[in-house]
Design a protein around this motif. Structure first.
Motif, short mmCIF file in Angstrom:
data_model
loop_
_atom_site.label_atom_id
_atom_site.label_comp_id
_atom_site.label_asym_id
_atom_site.label_seq_id
_atom_site.Cartn_x
_atom_site.Cartn_y
_atom_site.Cartn_z
N VAL A 131 0.85 -1.21 0.00
CA VAL A 131 0.00 0.00 0.00
C VAL A 131 0.88 1.25 0.00
N LEU A 132 1.98 1.18 0.75
CA LEU A 132 2.92 2.32 0.76
C LEU A 132 3.49 2.56 -0.65
N LEU A 133 3.84 1.46 -1.29
CA LEU A 133 4.38 1.56 -2.66
C LEU A 133 3.33 2.17 -3.60
N ALA A 134 2.12 1.70 -3.47
CA ALA A 134 1.04 2.22 -4.32
C ALA A 134 0.77 3.68 -4.02
N SER A 135 0.79 4.01 -2.74
CA SER A 135 0.54 5.40 -2.34
C SER A 135 1.57 6.33 -2.96
N ASP A 136 2.83 5.92 -2.89
CA ASP A 136 3.88 6.74 -3.49
C ASP A 136 3.63 6.94 -4.99
N LEU A 138 0.81 6.68 -6.68
CA LEU A 138 -0.39 7.47 -6.96
C LEU A 138 -0.16 8.95 -6.66
N GLN A 139 0.56 9.22 -5.58
CA GLN A 139 0.85 10.62 -5.27
C GLN A 139 1.75 11.22 -6.34
N GLU A 140 2.65 10.42 -6.84
CA GLU A 140 3.57 10.88 -7.87
C GLU A 140 2.82 11.20 -9.17
N MET A 141 1.84 10.39 -9.50
CA MET A 141 1.07 10.61 -10.73
C MET A 141 0.22 11.88 -10.65
N ASP A 142 -0.25 12.18 -9.45
CA ASP A 142 -1.05 13.39 -9.22
C ASP A 142 -2.22 13.49 -10.20
N ALA A 143 -2.92 12.39 -10.35
CA ALA A 143 -4.05 12.37 -11.28
C ALA A 143 -5.30 12.92 -10.59
N GLY A 144 -6.31 13.17 -11.40
CA GLY A 144 -7.55 13.70 -10.85
C GLY A 144 -8.29 12.67 -10.00
N ARG A 145 -8.24 11.42 -10.45
CA ARG A 145 -8.89 10.33 -9.70
C ARG A 145 -7.88 9.21 -9.52
N ASP A 165 4.69 0.23 11.15
CA ASP A 165 3.81 1.01 12.01
C ASP A 165 3.97 2.50 11.70
N LEU A 166 3.42 2.89 10.58
CA LEU A 166 3.52 4.30 10.16
C LEU A 166 2.28 4.65 9.34
N PRO A 167 1.92 5.92 9.30
CA PRO A 167 0.73 6.31 8.52
C PRO A 167 0.99 6.22 7.02
N VAL A 168 -0.11 5.93 6.29
CA VAL A 168 -0.02 5.84 4.82
C VAL A 168 -0.82 6.99 4.22
N LYS A 169 -0.20 7.67 3.27
CA LYS A 169 -0.91 8.80 2.65
C LYS A 169 -1.89 8.26 1.60
N LEU A 170 -3.15 8.34 1.92
CA LEU A 170 -4.17 7.86 0.96
C LEU A 170 -5.20 8.95 0.66
N ASP A 171 -4.75 10.18 0.69
CA ASP A 171 -5.68 11.30 0.43
C ASP A 171 -6.32 11.15 -0.95
N SER A 172 -7.63 11.21 -0.96
CA SER A 172 -8.45 11.13 -2.18
C SER A 172 -8.14 9.89 -3.02
N VAL A 173 -7.76 8.82 -2.37
CA VAL A 173 -7.53 7.55 -3.07
C VAL A 173 -8.71 6.63 -2.80
N GLN A 174 -9.26 6.08 -3.88
CA GLN A 174 -10.36 5.13 -3.75
C GLN A 174 -9.74 3.74 -3.62
#
Lengths: 225, 531
Positions: A131-136, A138-145, A165-174
Motif C-alpha cells: 500500500v505504501l508503494l502504491a501510495s507513493d 499514486l501521489q507521484e502521478m497526481d491524477a484527478g482520480r 507502524d507508520l501512517p499511509v498517505k491515501l488522500d483522495s484515493v479510492q
C-alpha cells in the motif's frame, strides 16, 4: 453603409468578443483533472496464490477502460513489498490513441509473463508495504482520480524484522478491496473476517482514503465509476 | 398565547366562544359602513390598476403588431423587388441570347422574300394563250371545202400553216408552263424556310410574352405590398411561417449531419491534438473537431455569399464582382482542403477503431477475427468524410430563411404572450371586483342577527308611522320611503359617514326602501366590456 453603422457593428463585435473571452476564461479557469491513475496490488502469499487469475481479469478490465493520459501500475505483495522489484509493470498512456494501444499491449504482455513465470508463493504478506508503494506511485502521478485495487485476503503476516507502524498517505484515493477470499480460519470464526475488513476500512479512511469492497468481479464497473 | 386570550372571559370554551362571537358581531356591525367601504374601494383599486396595466399592454401589443407588419411588408417588398429584378434579368438574357440574332434572321427573311418575289415575277411573264389559237383553228376548219379548188388549196395551205404555227406555239406554251412549274417547285423550300423562321420569331415573342405576364403579376403583388393591404400581409405571414418550419426542419437535419461528422473526426483528432488534454471539461480533440466543422460551415456560408445565393453579409454582397469571384474561389479551395482532411481523418478513424477492437478482443482473451469485406465501411467512411463538408456548406440557404422568418415568428410569439398576459390581467381585475362583492356579502352574513333586528325595528317604525297619520314620524317615514334617507342625520352611528352616504345616495337612482337597500353597493364606474 455609413460610418455610424460600422462603428455600431464594431461595438457589437467587441462586446460579443468580450463575452466569448470571459466565457472561455471561465471555462479554462478551473479545469477539472480528468486523468486517472490506478494501482493493482496482487497478493502472492501462500493462502492467496491460487487466486492469481483474478489479477489477469482485473488488469485487462482496467486496460480496456483506461484512456490516453491515464496511468496504470501493477505490483505483487510478498514478504517485503515496499521495493521496486515488486512492480510488475507500469505505464502512463500516450496522448495518441494508437501509441496508447501499443502500450496497453506491452503492459498486458508483462502481466502475462509474470503470471506465467510465477511458481513459488511467499511465506508472508506485507500488505502495508504494498500500500505504501502504491501510495507513493499514486501521489507521484497526481491524477484527478486515484484508485488502488487490492487483490488479497487482507490477512497481513509481516516478517518480524519489518516495521510498518507508520501512517499511509491515501488522500483522495479510492481503495477497492477485490475478491477478499475467506480462509479456513474465517469459516471457523466469521467475526475474524469481519474484523479484518473493518480494520482495513478504518485504516484506509483514517488515512484519508475511501473504502470499497468488491468480491464479485462482475461488479467492478460500479467501483470504477 | 392565543389560548390564553381565548379564555380571558371564562374557563369554559363554549362561554368564551359565545362572548367572543358577540363582541365580534357587535364590532363588525358597528364598523359595517367602514368595512363595506374598505372592501369596495380595495376591489375597485385593484380592478382599476389591473385595467390600466391591461390598457398599457394593449398599447404595447399594438406597437408590436405595427412593427411586425412593417417588418413583413419590408421583407415582402424586398422579395418582390428581387423577383422583379430576376425576371428582368431573365428577359435580358432572353433578349441577349435570341434577339441578338434577330438582324441575321431578318436578313434571311428579307432574302427569302426577295427570292420568292423574283421567282414570282419570273413565273408571271408574257406567255402565248393557246385558247386564241384554237379559235382560229376552229374558224379555218369551218370554212367550206366545196368551192373553187384554188381557193380550197389556198385555204388548206393557210390551215396547214396555222396548224404548224399552232403546234409551235403550243410547244412553246408547254415549255413555258414547265419552266414556271420548275420555278414554283423551287420556291417550296423557300416557303418552308420562311415558315420555320416565322415559327422561331413566334416562339421568341411568346417567351417574352410569358415573362411579361410574370412581371405583371409580380408588379401587382408589389403594388399590393406598397398599399400595405391586409391580404398581402396575411399572405406574407403564412409564407414566413411556412419558411420557418421548413428551414427549421432542414437545420435539424443539418445538425444531425454535423453530429455524424463530429463523430467521424473526433477520435482521429486525438491523434493530432492529443487525447489527454482538456479545455474545461471537454476534450481538446472534441473542440478541435467542432472547430473544423464550424470552419467548414463558415466557408460554405462565404461561398454562398460570394456566389450571391444568400445575402447574410452585406459587406460581401457589396464587393465588386472580381473580388467576390476571388473570394468564392478561396472559400471553395479551403472547403476542398478541409474535405480532404476530413476524408483522411475518417479513414484514420476506421483504422483506429479496428486497432481498438483488436486490443479489446485480445484483452478479453478472444482470438482476433479477420472480418470479411472490411474495406467497405473503410471506403464508406472515406467518402462520407469528403461529402459531408460540402453538404454542410449548403446550410447557409436554410439558415438565411430561418433568420429572416425568425423575426416574424418571434414577433407573433411576442404578440401571443402579450395577449395572454393582457387577458390574464383583465380576468384578475374582474376576479378582484367580484371577490370584493362577495366579501361584502360575507361580511353581512356574519352580522345577520343584528341586521335582522335592525330590519325588524325599521319595519315596526314604519308600521307605527302608518297607523298614526299627521305625526312628525309620518313625514320622516315618507322621506325614508321615497329617498331611503333618515330625516334626522344626527341619529346615525356616525354623522360624517351618514352624510357621505346621503351624498352618494343622491347620485343614485331611487330604489325601494326594502331591507336589501342596506346591502347596496356602489356601482363601479368602469366598463368591463371593451378595453
Amino acid at each position: 453603409m455609413n460610418s455610424y453603422s460600422y462603428v455600431h457593428i464594431t461595438r457589437r463585435a467587441l462586446v460579443l468578443l468580450a463575452i466569448c473571452t470571459a466565457l472561455l476564461l471561465h471555462g479554462c479557469s478551473a479545469p477539472e483533472d480528468q486523468r486517472r491513475a490506478a494501482f493493482i496490488l496482487i497478493d502472492i502469499s501462500g493462502d492467496y496464490a491460487s487466486e492469481l487469475q483474478q489479477a489477469r481479469v482485473l488488469s485487462n478490465y482496467l486496460l480496456a477502460n483506461l484512456n490516453s493520459g491515464d496511468s496504470l501500475a501493477i505490483a505483487f505483495i510478498d514478504n517485503s513489498s515496499f521495493t521496486e522489484r515488486n512492480v510488475i509493470a507500469r505505464a502512463t498512456f500516450d496522448h495518441r490513441p494508437s501509441v496508447a494501444s501499443q502500450q496497453k499491449r506491452h503492459f498486458q504482455t508483462q502481466v502475462e509473463g509474470f503470471l506465467r513465470k510465477f511458481k513459488v508463493p511467499s511465506h508472508h504478506s506485507d500488505i502495508t508495504g504494498g500500500v505504501l508503494l502504491a501510495s507513493d506511485y499514486l501521489q507521484e502521478m497526481d491524477a484527478g482520480r486515484k484508485y488502488l485495487f487490492i487483490l488479497s485476503d487482507l490477512r497481513e503476516d509481516l516478517p518480524p524484522w519489518l516495521d510498518r507502524d507508520l501512517p499511509v498517505k491515501l488522500d483522495s484515493v479510492q481503495v477497492v478491496a477485490v475478491n477478499v477470499k475467506r480462509q479456513r480460519q474465517d469459516n471457523n470464526s466469521p467475526r475474524d473476517y469481519q474484523n479484518r475488513l473493518a480494520l482495513w476500512q478504518a485504516r484506509v479512511e483514517d488515512n484519508g482514503g475511501q473504502w470499497q469492497l468488491v468480491n464479485d468481479m462482475a461488479r467492478l464497473e460500479r467501483a470504477w465509476q | 398565547m392565543l389560548t390564553e386570550i381565548f379564555h380571558i372571559w371564562s374557563d369554559s370554551p363554549a362561554l368564551s366562544l359565545a362572548i367572543w362571537l358577540v363582541i365580534s358581531i357587535t364590532l363588525l356591525y358597528a364598523g359595517r359602513p367602514h368595512g363595506h367601504q374598505l372592501l369596495r374601494s380595495t376591489g375597485r383599486a385593484i380592478y382599476t390598476s389591473l385595467r390600466l396595466v391591461a390598457t398599457s399592454i394593449r398599447q404595447l401589443e399594438h406597437r408590436v403588431q405595427e412593427r411586425n407588419r412593417d417588418v413583413l411588408l419590408a421583407m415582402g417588398r424586398d422579395a418582390a423587388e428581387k423577383s422583379i429584378e430576376r425576371e428582368f434579368q431573365r428577359i435580358n438574357t432572353l433578349v441577349d441570347r435570341d434577339l441578338s440574332q434577330y438582324p441575321s434572321l431578318h436578313r434571311k427573311l428579307a432574302d427569302t422574300l426577295q427570292k420568292i418575289q423574283d421567282d414570282y415575277h419570273q413565273a408571271s411573264g408574257d406567255v402565248l394563250l393557246p385558247p386564241a389559237w384554237s379559235e382560229v383553228m376552229d374558224t379555218i376548219s369551218a370554212l367550206p371545202t366545196s368551192g373553187d379548188p384554188a381557193v380550197v388549196k389556198v385555204l388548206e395551205n393557210i390551215q396547214d400553216a396555222v396548224e404548224s404555227s399552232h403546234q409551235q406555239s403550243f410547244k412553246a406554251y408547254q415549255k413555258s408552263a414547265n419552266e414556271r412549274h420548275k420555278i414554283l417547285h423551287a420556291m417550296q423550300p423557300e416557303w418552308r424556310t420562311l415558315n420555320s423562321t416565322m415559327d422561331k420569331v413566334e416562339a421568341l415573342l411568346g417567351g417574352l410574352d410569358e415573362r411579361t405576364k410574370v412581371i405583371d403579376r409580380h408588379m401587382a403583388d408589389y403594388e399590393s405590398l406598397r398599399k400595405a393591404e391586409d391580404k398581402a400581409v396575411n399572405a406574407l405571414t403564412a409564407s414566413s411561417l411556412t419558411q420557418f418550419f421548413i428551414a427549421s426542419l432542414v437545420l435539424v437535419i443539418a445538425v444531425f449531419g454535423g453530429i455524424i461528422n463530429f463523430h467521424l473526426i473526433a477520435l482521429p483528432m486525438s491523434e493530432m491534438v492529443g487525447g489527454a488534454s482538456y479545455i474545461g471539461s471537454v476534450r481538446t480533440s472534441d473542440v478541435a473537431a467542432l472547430v473544423i466543422i464550424m470552419v467548414e460551415i463558415t466557408m460554405g456560408l462565404f461561398l454562398l455569399e460570394a456566389l450571391q445565393i444568400t445575402r447574410l453579409f452585406p459587406v460581401i454582397g457589396s464587393l465588386d464582382d472580381t473580388m467576390r469571384k476571388r473570394m468564392a474561389i478561396a472559400a471553395f479551395t479551403i472547403l476542398v482542403i478541409f474535405a480532404s482532411i476530413e476524408a483522411s481523418l475518417a479513414y484514420m478513424r476506421d483504422l483506429l477503431a479496428l486497432d481498438r477492437e483488436a486490443l479489446a478482443q485480445s484483452l478479453a482473451g478472444a482470438t482476433v477475427a479477420q472480418a470479411q469485406f472490411r474495406w467497405i465501411p473503410s471506403v464508406g467512411q472515406l467518402v462520407l468524410g469528403f461529402i459531408l463538408p460540402f453538404a454542410l456548406a449548403f446550410v447557409g440557404i436554410p439558415l438565411e430563411s430561418f433568420v429572416h422568418s425568425l423575426r416574424t415568428v418571434l414577433g407573433l410569439l411576442l404578440l401571443v404572450v402579450l395577449r395572454t398576459v393582457r387577458l390574464s390581467v383583465r380576468a384578475l381585475g374582474g376576479l378582484a371586483h367580484h371577490l370584493s362583492t362577495m366579501l361584502i356579502s360575507l361580511y353581512d352574513l356574519l352580522i345577520m342577527i343584528p341586521l335582522s333586528i335592525e330590519r325588524a325595528v325599521k319595519w315596526y317604525r314604519k308600521t307605527s308611522v302608518q297607523k298614526i297619520p299627521g305625526d312628525k314620524g309620518d313625514a320622516d317615514a315618507a322621506i325614508e320611503e321615497h329617498t331611503g334617507l333618515s330625516a334626522d342625520p344626527g341619529t346615525g352611528p356616525g354623522t360624517d359617514v351618514a352624510t357621505a352616504h346621503t351624498n352618494r345616495r343622491k347620485t343614485r337612482r331611487s330604489r325601494s326602501s326594502t331591507d336589501d337597500s342596506e346591502l347596496d353597493e356602489l356601482p363601479l364606474n368602469v366598463s368591463v366590456g371593451k378595453a
